[in-house]
Design an enzyme around this catalytic site. Structure first.
Site, short mmCIF file in Angstrom:
data_model
loop_
_atom_site.label_atom_id
_atom_site.label_comp_id
_atom_site.label_asym_id
_atom_site.label_seq_id
_atom_site.Cartn_x
_atom_site.Cartn_y
_atom_site.Cartn_z
N ASP A 1 0.83 -1.20 0.00
CA ASP A 1 0.00 0.00 0.00
C ASP A 1 0.87 1.25 0.00
O ASP A 1 0.36 2.38 -0.09
CB ASP A 1 -0.99 0.00 1.17
CG ASP A 1 -0.33 -0.13 2.53
OD1 ASP A 1 0.92 -0.13 2.60
OD2 ASP A 1 -1.07 -0.23 3.53
N GLU B 1 9.46 -3.97 10.50
CA GLU B 1 9.83 -2.65 9.99
C GLU B 1 10.20 -1.70 11.11
O GLU B 1 9.55 -1.65 12.16
CB GLU B 1 8.67 -2.03 9.20
CG GLU B 1 8.99 -0.63 8.67
CD GLU B 1 7.99 -0.09 7.67
OE1 GLU B 1 8.21 1.03 7.17
OE2 GLU B 1 6.99 -0.77 7.39
#
Length: 264
Positions: A45, A182
Site C-alpha cells: 500500500d 519494519e
C-alpha cells in the site's frame, strides 16, 4: 535468477541458510523487470506514497490494491507475490475473511500481508484457518502512523523488544508463514528472528533478519525528496530518466526524431 515459481516451502527453507530478497512493485512493467531476480515481490500500500504522491498509506482501497496486484501478477511468474491488505479492510475477523477471499478470488497473489498488533491475533487465526497464506507485519506500522504520531522506531528498549517477540511468536503459532519487521532497533530485529522458526523480512530492522525488502523507487533513486536511514540507493534513476526525456524532447524539437528508419 529463479528458474521456477518461488513457494512458501522454499522461503521457509532459506531461514538461516540464504537471505531472502524482496522488493515492491505496483505494475506489470516493473514486475517483469524484477521477476525472478528477487524471491519476493510485495504489492504494498506504499503505492499511495511512491505511486500516488501522498504522504501516507491510509488512502489505499481494496479496489486499488486488487487492481495493482492483478497487474503485478501478470508481469511476474517466478517471484512469490505478496499483497498488502489496506487500512480498514481487516478490522474484524469477518471483515478480514471477506476481503481476503476477495483478494484470492480476484488476483493470483500468493499471500497477503497485514499490519498487526497482538490485538489482531483473532483476525490472523481466522485467515490462516481458512487456508490463506498470511505474513504478519510488526514493528513500525505505516497504517498506524496517525495513531502513533508519526513514523517512530520500535523495539527501543527491553519492554518493547519483548512485546514484539511475544507478538511474533503468537502469530507464528497462529499459522503465519513469515514476519515482516519494519523500523525496529537492530538488536530487536535479531532477537525476533532468533525466536522464530519462520523467516523474517526486514526493512530498517538490521542485517540479522532472514531477508530484506525496499520500496523500489527508494532503492533505485526515483524518490529523492526524503531518504530514510535504512535505504541504500543502487542507481540515480530519476537523473537517468531526466536525461532521457530531455534528449527525446531535444530530438523532437530539432527534427532529429523521427528519421527515415523510424517512419513508415
Amino acid at each position: 535468477m529463479l528458474d521456477k515459481k518461488m513457494s512458501i516451502a522454499t522461503l521457509k527453507a532459506k531461514k538461516g541458510i540464504e537471505k531472502i530478497t524482496a522488493i515492491t512493485a505496483y505494475d506489470a512493467l516493473m514486475a517483469r523487470i524484477f521477476d525472478g531476480e528477487v524471491d519476493v515481490i510485495l504489492v504494498g500500500d506504499s503505492l499511495k506514497m511512491s505511486f500516488g504522491g501522498e504522504n501516507e498509506t491510509l488512502g489505499a482501497s481494496m479496489q486499488e490494491m486488487i487492481y495493482h496486484t492483478k497487474a503485478v501478477c501478470k508481469g511476474a511468474k517466478h517471484s512469490f507475490i505478496i499483497a498488502d491488505m489496506p487500512f480498514g479492510s481487516y478490522a474484524t475477523p469477518n471483515m478480514a475473511l471477506k476481503n481476503a477471499l476477495r483478494f484470492y478470488k480476484n488476483t493470483a497473489a500468493d499471500a497477503l500481508k497485514l499490519e498487526v498488533g497482538i490485538d489482531k491475533l483473532p483476525v490472523v487465526k481466522v485467515l490462516c484457518e481458512e487456508g490463506i497464506a498470511v505474513m504478519a507485519h510488526i514493528g513500525l506500522k505505516p497504517q498506524f502512523m496517525r495513531f502513533d504520531g508519526g513514523f517512530k522506531i520500535k523495539g527501543k528498549d527491553e519492554v518493547e523488544s519483548q512485546e514484539l517477540i511475544e507478538a511474533a511468536v503468537a502469530f507464528q503459532e497462529a499459522g503465519v508463514f513469515g514476519i515482516l519487521i519494519e523500523g525496529v532497533k537492530s538488536e530487536s530485529g535479531a532477537r525476533i528472528t532468533q525466536a522464530l522458526e519462520i523467516p523474517t523480512i526486514g526493512i530498517g530492522a538490521g542485517v540479522e533478519c532472514d531477508g530484506q525488502i525496499l520500496v523500489w523507487s527508494d532503492a533505485f533513486g526515483f524518490f529523492d525528496e526524503f531518504k530514510p536511514k535504512f535505504v541504500r540507493r543502487y542507481c540515480d534513476g530519476k537523473a537517468i530518466l531526466k536525461d532521457a526525456i530531455r534528449a527525446y524532447a531535444k530530438d523532437v524539437k530539432s527534427q532529429a526524431f523521427p528519421q527515415a528508419q523510424e517512419s513508415y
